[in-house]
Design a protein around this motif. Structure first.
Motif, short mmCIF file in Angstrom:
data_model
loop_
_atom_site.label_atom_id
_atom_site.label_comp_id
_atom_site.label_asym_id
_atom_site.label_seq_id
_atom_site.Cartn_x
_atom_site.Cartn_y
_atom_site.Cartn_z
N GLY A 27 -13.08 -47.07 -3.64
CA GLY A 27 -14.29 -46.52 -3.05
C GLY A 27 -15.15 -45.75 -4.03
O GLY A 27 -16.28 -45.42 -3.72
N SER A 28 -14.63 -45.42 -5.22
CA SER A 28 -15.45 -44.68 -6.18
C SER A 28 -16.61 -45.51 -6.67
O SER A 28 -17.72 -45.01 -6.83
CB SER A 28 -14.57 -44.21 -7.35
N ARG A 29 -16.35 -46.81 -6.93
CA ARG A 29 -17.44 -47.66 -7.38
C ARG A 29 -18.50 -47.83 -6.30
O ARG A 29 -19.70 -47.78 -6.57
CB ARG A 29 -16.88 -49.02 -7.80
N ARG A 60 -30.72 -42.50 -4.85
CA ARG A 60 -31.63 -41.90 -5.82
C ARG A 60 -32.80 -42.83 -6.14
O ARG A 60 -33.92 -42.37 -6.33
CB ARG A 60 -30.86 -41.57 -7.10
N SER A 61 -32.53 -44.14 -6.18
CA SER A 61 -33.63 -45.08 -6.43
C SER A 61 -34.63 -45.06 -5.29
O SER A 61 -35.85 -45.10 -5.52
CB SER A 61 -33.06 -46.49 -6.62
N HIS A 68 -20.45 -44.72 -6.09
CA HIS A 68 -21.37 -44.63 -7.22
C HIS A 68 -22.63 -45.45 -6.99
O HIS A 68 -23.76 -44.97 -7.21
CB HIS A 68 -20.66 -45.08 -8.49
N TRP A 69 -22.44 -46.69 -6.51
CA TRP A 69 -23.61 -47.53 -6.25
C TRP A 69 -24.44 -47.00 -5.08
O TRP A 69 -25.67 -47.13 -5.07
CB TRP A 69 -23.16 -48.97 -5.96
#
Length: 705
Positions: A111-113, A123-124, A116-117
């Protein structure tokens, strides 16, 4: 002067003013004092994992153990952990929760990846939203207006920019769905021949032979002559099957676009508006602690904002005094107040009735005066007669609103309620006068609703006076739009600028009598809504009317900007932000709903003109839709006709009712939650009062010792 109370020296240690150990202090401890607070029994209010009152006084060596206990308590209480910043906890508990989540993600490795996405995507989106916001036109101008004249004046220009966007989008849709199909299928035919006749009479738009320049100018102002048979009006478009469908679909698409964007603007600030309107507990604290605008620059603007905050506090105190006076009125005083209110409302209704009857009379008199021979021979008189309804509507809208402002203080309401009544009466006057104008025109078109009348028996409408009634309606809306623009220019150039010059050149009594102009936000915003309602009504009969309104609003923006910075000063009485965020979009939606009534009535009930327009030869404008559906494949026909049956309408109604009940239940639950939060705010206020009393008592005891 009395000295402020201070702590005794023996309560402090020699190490830099830190509190002395607990054994060295006398009297009640901080833990015992805090446990006596009214909110001490509500531990959950302080968030999970928060230590009891007084635990912060333990020795420093227990700090690590306290942090671990915070994390453990947080881990136990949260079954489904969420973002730390969204939790209603103290900062220490949220920090421990965030650290615990980070350790779990590293330990599990799953779940970290994805997280992160997800963070990158969020943010985008924020960067894209900020970029789009920075690309909005006149952003810096609006910031300057808001910093110098306040949020109320800025809201007017923000609404003007929003309406300009609506008209630009409507103009693009009209060009793509009406203008392009008109020329892609071949050049449109010219106007009917002057000697052509049919069972529904003859129709010969445009002027024959050489025309004088003055006549061309009058035609430009009235929409007749060369403009009558042009893409500006309904009658120009030929009776082609595909064009008729796209013409009608464009109308519904533009209306849907208006509705969605207006709803989005209306509900965007509804949450803040409801909180602001229901903030009876924190009204004064909000004014004192949160009302300052840190974007102000310059001493003049700072002093202006200070005066505005002072005035807002005065308004709150005055309204509180009015409510207290209303609460102690005797039965005789209440009867007298309500008698005055009834009489004043009867006077308001009489004024509105007289104004609406005047609009109806002016529309009827226009048709009679146009038949006179000497008026037809004089272009100037003919132009004045054609503009008679527009002149009367503008005159009524100019005279009656100041009368409403004089009547409102006599009713004994609070100032905020006076503003609401003034706005409601002004909106009713503007919208209903427009509807009365349309009603009088329909009375001429349909022969007063008598289908058996001699003028309407042959074609279903009054073909002798109005051979192309759709173009006539478009011309009336065109004249209203143009006259509103000319009136605004005349008021600015002939009244506001000379008044400012008189005020500057005459410092004596005459200059003081002229006074300084104030930018009246409610009146200006209602003028925008009225102009946009005219466009919504006339866009079906005059397809290029949104494009003309775009040019008008663009000119109006710069004209009002120059007027604001050169001749106006900020209003002495501020307009509440809650009204800006809620009432103005609500009135805009009301104008949209009012405009759909005449358009739908024309589409479904009145037969289209037989000599002009893309729907000539049809029994009604809507009849083209079923005729086009019958040309589709059988499956598409069955599906589209199924959408209009009860088998589709009844389940849709049931689902809508269920969703409505769910929404009402959810709103009630949110209401109970808000009530609970209000009680907690009241408890917090009681805590502050209790602590202040204990501090005064302890300081008195220390002075006595």
């Amino acid at each position: 002067m009395e000295e402020s109370p201070m702590w005794e020296p023996d309560a402090w240690a020699s190490s830099g003013g830190w509190p002395a150990p607990r054994e060295a202090r006398t009297g009640p401890s901080l833990s015992s004092v805090l446990n006596e607070l009214p909110s001490a029994a509500t531990l959950r209010y302080r968030g999970p994992g928060v230590l009891p009152w007084g635990a912060v006084e333990e020795e420093e060596e227990d700090g690590q153990r306290s942090t671990q206990s915070l994390a453990e308590a947080t881990q136990k209480e949260l079954q489904e952990p969420g973002p730390s910043r969204e939790l209603p906890w103290p900062m220490q508990a949220r920090r421990a929760h965030r650290q615990s989540l980070a350790r779990n993600q590293v330990a599990q490795g799953s779940g970290s990846r994805a997280a992160h996405w997800t963070l990158l995507l969020r943010r985008s989106k924020e960067k894209v939203r900020e970029g789009l916001r920075s690309m909005q036109p006149w952003e810096w101008t609006l910031k300057r207006i808001g910093g110098q004249f306040g949020a109320g004046t800025k809201s007017y220009f923000s609404l003007l920019r929003f309406l300009l966007l609506l008209n630009v989008l409507a103009s693009v849709l009209t060009a793509c769905m009406i203008l392009l199909p008109t020329w892609l299928e071949g050049a449109p035919p010219g106007p009917p021949a002057p000697n052509a006749s049919s069972p529904c009479g003859s129709y010969s738009p445009g002027s024959q032979g050489l025309v004088a320049f003055s006549t061309e100018l009058f035609n430009l102002l009235s929409g007749e002559g060369f403009l009558e048979w042009s893409p500006l009006f309904y009658g120009f478009y030929p009776p082609r099957s595909h064009l008729a469908i796209t013409y009608l679909c464009c109308t519904f698409a533009v209306c849907l676009l208006y509705l969605l964007l207006t709803l989005h603007r209306s509900v965007s600030g509804l949450k803040q508006t409801l909180l602001a309107e229901s903030g009876a507990v924190t009204t004064y604290s909000h004014r004192v602690f949160s009302a300052w605008d840190f974007g102000l620059s310059g001493k003049v603007h700072v002093r202006l904002r200070q005066r505005n905050i002072l005035f807002e506090l005065q308004v709150e105190l005055e309204e509180a005094a009015v409510r207290r006076q209303a609460a102690v009125r005797t039965l005789g005083q209440q009867a007298r107040v309500w008698s005055v209110r009834v009489l004043l409302n009867v006077a308001v209704v009489a004024l509105l009735g007289a104004a609406l009857y005047g609009v109806y009379w002016a529309t009827g008199a226009t048709a009679k005066l146009q038949e006179m021979h000497h008026i037809q021979r004089t272009p100037l008189l003919k132009l004045v007669v054609e503009y008679l309804p527009s002149i009367f509507i503008s005159g009524v809208n100019f005279v009656l609103p100041p009368v409403f402002k004089l009547i409102a203080p006599l009713e004994g309401y609070t100032r905020s309620r006076q503003i609401v009544f003034i706005l409601l009466r002004t909106v009713s006057l503007r919208l209903v006068s427009l509807l009365v104008l349309l009603l009088s025109l329909w009375n001429q078109i349909t022969c007063g609703g008598d289908a058996d009348a001699e003028e309407c028996k042959t074609c279903g409408y009054n073909y002798k006076e109005l051979p192309c009634w759709e173009t006539r309606l478009g011309q009336e809306m065109y004249k209203l739009l143009l006259f509103d623009l000319l009136t605004g220019l005349a008021v600015t150039l002939l009244i506001q600028f000379p008044r400012k010059l008189l005020c500057g050149l005459c410092p004596g009594a005459l200059g003081r009598f002229a006074g300084t102009l104030e930018f009246q936000v409610p009146d200006e915003v209602l003028g925008l809504i009225y102009a946009q309602t005219v466009v919504w009504v006339g866009s079906f009969f005059c397809p290029l009317l949104p494009l003309l309104n775009t040019a008008k609003f663009l000119l109006l923006f710069y004209l009002k900007k120059i007027t604001l910075f050169s001749t106006c000063s900020p209003a002495s009485r501020t307009f509440r932000a809650s009204t800006v965020n809620f009432f103005f979009p609500l009135v805009l939606l009301l104008g949209l709903a009012s405009s759909t009534v005449p358009v739908l009535y024309s589409i479904f009930l009145i037969p289209p003109s037989k000599l002009c327009g893309p729907f000539r030869g049809q029994s009604s404008i809507w009849a083209k839709i079923p005729e086009s559906i019958c040309k589709l494949p059988q499956t598409a026909q069955e599906f589209l006709f199924f959408l209009g049956t009860q088998a589709f309408a009844v389940p849709l109604l049931l689902i809508s009712s269920i969703l409505m009940v769910y929404t009402v239940a959810l709103a009630n639950s949110y209401g109970r939650l808000i009530s609970e939060l209000k009680r907690q705010i009241e408890t917090e206020a009681q805590n502050k009062v209790f602590l202040a009393q204990r501090a005064v008592a302890l300081s008195s005891a220390n002075r006595a010792l």
